[in-house]
Design a protein around this motif. Structure first.
Motif, short mmCIF file in Angstrom:
data_model
loop_
_atom_site.label_atom_id
_atom_site.label_comp_id
_atom_site.label_asym_id
_atom_site.label_seq_id
_atom_site.Cartn_x
_atom_site.Cartn_y
_atom_site.Cartn_z
N VAL A 27 0.56 -1.51 0.34
CA VAL A 27 -0.09 0.01 -0.06
C VAL A 27 0.98 1.09 0.36
CG1 VAL A 27 -1.93 1.00 1.28
CG2 VAL A 27 -2.15 -1.34 1.22
N ALA A 28 0.78 1.99 -0.84
CA ALA A 28 1.58 3.47 -1.28
C ALA A 28 0.85 4.85 -0.05
CB ALA A 28 1.89 3.78 -2.56
N GLY A 29 -0.41 4.36 -0.41
CA GLY A 29 -1.33 5.80 -0.08
C GLY A 29 -2.77 4.69 0.11
N ILE A 30 -3.56 5.66 1.02
CA ILE A 30 -5.14 5.13 1.17
C ILE A 30 -5.10 6.96 0.67
CG2 ILE A 30 -7.25 4.90 2.04
CD1 ILE A 30 -5.81 2.69 3.07
N GLY A 31 -6.33 7.91 0.34
CA GLY A 31 -7.04 8.78 -0.16
C GLY A 31 -8.23 9.34 -0.32
N VAL A 40 -15.24 9.29 -4.15
CA VAL A 40 -14.38 7.60 -3.77
C VAL A 40 -13.39 8.11 -2.63
CG1 VAL A 40 -15.57 7.34 -6.18
CG2 VAL A 40 -12.90 7.67 -6.26
N VAL A 41 -12.70 6.62 -2.32
CA VAL A 41 -12.15 6.26 -1.26
C VAL A 41 -11.02 6.35 -2.56
CG1 VAL A 41 -10.49 5.26 0.69
CG2 VAL A 41 -13.23 6.14 0.84
N ARG A 42 -9.48 5.97 -2.62
CA ARG A 42 -8.44 5.97 -3.68
C ARG A 42 -7.41 4.85 -2.66
NH1 ARG A 42 -5.32 8.59 -8.14
NH2 ARG A 42 -3.64 7.73 -8.14
N VAL A 43 -7.29 3.26 -3.09
CA VAL A 43 -6.10 3.03 -2.24
C VAL A 43 -4.71 2.74 -3.60
CG1 VAL A 43 -5.29 0.50 -0.90
CG2 VAL A 43 -7.76 1.95 -0.54
N ASN A 44 -3.56 3.45 -2.87
CA ASN A 44 -2.55 3.00 -4.07
C ASN A 44 -2.39 2.38 -3.48
OD1 ASN A 44 -3.95 5.58 -5.35
ND2 ASN A 44 -2.60 6.74 -4.51
N LEU A 45 -1.80 1.52 -4.58
CA LEU A 45 -0.59 0.26 -4.77
C LEU A 45 0.36 0.53 -5.11
CD1 LEU A 45 -3.15 -2.96 -5.30
CD2 LEU A 45 -2.32 -2.00 -2.84
N ARG A 46 1.48 0.21 -4.17
CA ARG A 46 2.81 0.58 -4.81
C ARG A 46 3.38 -1.41 -6.42
NH1 ARG A 46 4.40 0.77 1.00
NH2 ARG A 46 4.63 2.91 0.79
N THR A 70 -0.37 2.90 -8.49
CA THR A 70 1.22 3.71 -8.48
C THR A 70 2.06 3.65 -8.40
OG1 THR A 70 0.37 4.39 -6.58
CG2 THR A 70 -1.15 5.60 -7.88
N GLY A 71 2.76 2.58 -7.94
CA GLY A 71 4.37 2.57 -7.29
C GLY A 71 4.66 3.55 -6.36
N SER A 72 5.43 2.88 -5.81
CA SER A 72 6.03 4.04 -4.82
C SER A 72 5.88 5.06 -5.28
CB SER A 72 7.75 4.15 -4.53
OG SER A 72 7.65 2.44 -4.00
N ILE A 73 5.23 6.46 -4.19
CA ILE A 73 5.35 7.90 -4.26
C ILE A 73 6.52 8.43 -3.50
CG2 ILE A 73 3.70 9.53 -3.99
CD1 ILE A 73 1.44 7.20 -4.99
N THR A 81 6.58 23.64 0.64
CA THR A 81 5.39 23.55 -0.91
C THR A 81 5.60 22.67 -1.13
OG1 THR A 81 4.63 26.11 -0.16
CG2 THR A 81 4.31 24.70 -2.71
N VAL A 82 4.27 21.27 -2.17
CA VAL A 82 4.61 20.44 -2.80
C VAL A 82 4.29 21.53 -3.69
CG1 VAL A 82 3.31 18.15 -3.41
CG2 VAL A 82 4.05 19.20 -0.84
N LEU A 83 5.48 20.44 -4.58
CA LEU A 83 5.26 20.75 -6.32
C LEU A 83 5.17 19.34 -7.54
CD1 LEU A 83 8.83 22.79 -6.04
CD2 LEU A 83 6.15 23.95 -6.41
N GLN A 84 5.19 18.18 -6.53
CA GLN A 84 5.44 17.03 -7.86
C GLN A 84 5.17 15.86 -6.47
OE1 GLN A 84 9.20 17.35 -9.81
NE2 GLN A 84 8.83 15.56 -9.72
N VAL A 85 4.88 15.11 -7.44
CA VAL A 85 4.77 13.71 -6.78
C VAL A 85 4.81 12.87 -8.61
CG1 VAL A 85 3.22 12.08 -6.17
CG2 VAL A 85 2.52 14.12 -5.34
N GLN A 86 6.31 11.78 -8.23
CA GLN A 86 6.55 11.27 -8.70
C GLN A 86 6.94 9.64 -9.12
OE1 GLN A 86 10.36 13.46 -10.01
NE2 GLN A 86 11.91 11.47 -9.01
N PRO A 87 7.31 8.78 -9.37
CA PRO A 87 7.22 7.79 -8.75
C PRO A 87 9.10 7.31 -8.06
CG PRO A 87 6.63 7.44 -11.10
CD PRO A 87 6.84 8.59 -11.04
N ALA A 88 9.12 6.62 -7.14
CA ALA A 88 10.20 7.12 -6.26
C ALA A 88 11.29 6.17 -7.56
CB ALA A 88 9.80 6.13 -5.08
N GLU A 89 11.42 4.74 -8.34
CA GLU A 89 12.24 4.05 -9.00
C GLU A 89 11.74 4.63 -10.32
OE1 GLU A 89 9.64 2.59 -8.12
OE2 GLU A 89 10.40 1.97 -6.04
N PRO A 90 13.21 5.43 -10.71
CA PRO A 90 13.33 5.96 -11.80
C PRO A 90 12.80 4.96 -12.57
CG PRO A 90 15.56 5.23 -10.99
CD PRO A 90 14.81 5.23 -9.81
#
Length: 121
Positions: A27-31, A40-46, A70-73, A81-90
């Motif tokens: 689980v990468a996150g719940i939002g 809706v509740v969104r469950v993000n999986l790595r 989503t992969g790792s976030i 200030t949060v500017l971007q969210v990207q996958p942790a792995e290149p």
């Protein structure tokens, strides 16, 4: 059509139930996410894991639950200030070039804002 209050309550419930029932490494996150017909509740999986998906309900307290891989976030911040969210792995050389261009563009924008602020003061 679930409203925001109902979705927040459902998110709290699902956080307790999902995080205690599944392997949290997946689980990468719940939002929350707003859609045309409500929230809706969104469950993000790595990573996609059938066992984890089976343990996540499709609905909780009348609020739909959407599962997305989503992969790792990792959040990147500048001055808090949060500017971007990207996958942790290149992912590829092309994505590395895009991230480099984005970083340069953000620095140019930040420098321009600092220059404008200095002129105003």
């Amino acid at each position: 059509m679930p409203d925001l209050a109902a979705a927040r309550q459902a998110k709290s419930r699902i956080m307790d139930s999902v995080l205690s029932a599944v392997d949290t490494r997946h689980v990468a996150g719940i939002g929350l996410r707003q859609q045309d017909d409500g929230w809706v509740v969104r469950v993000n999986l790595r990573e996609d894991d059938d066992n984890t998906r089976r343990k996540i309900p499709s609905e909780i307290e009348g609020v739909p639950v959407v599962v997305e891989v989503t992969g790792s976030i990792r959040a990147h911040a500048v001055s808090g200030t949060v500017l971007q969210v990207q996958p942790a792995e290149p992912s590829s050389p092309r994505h590395r070039h895009l991230r480099l261009w984005l970083a340069v563009a953000l620095l140019v924008v930040a420098a321009g804002a600092a220059t404008t602020l200095a002129v105003m003061l």
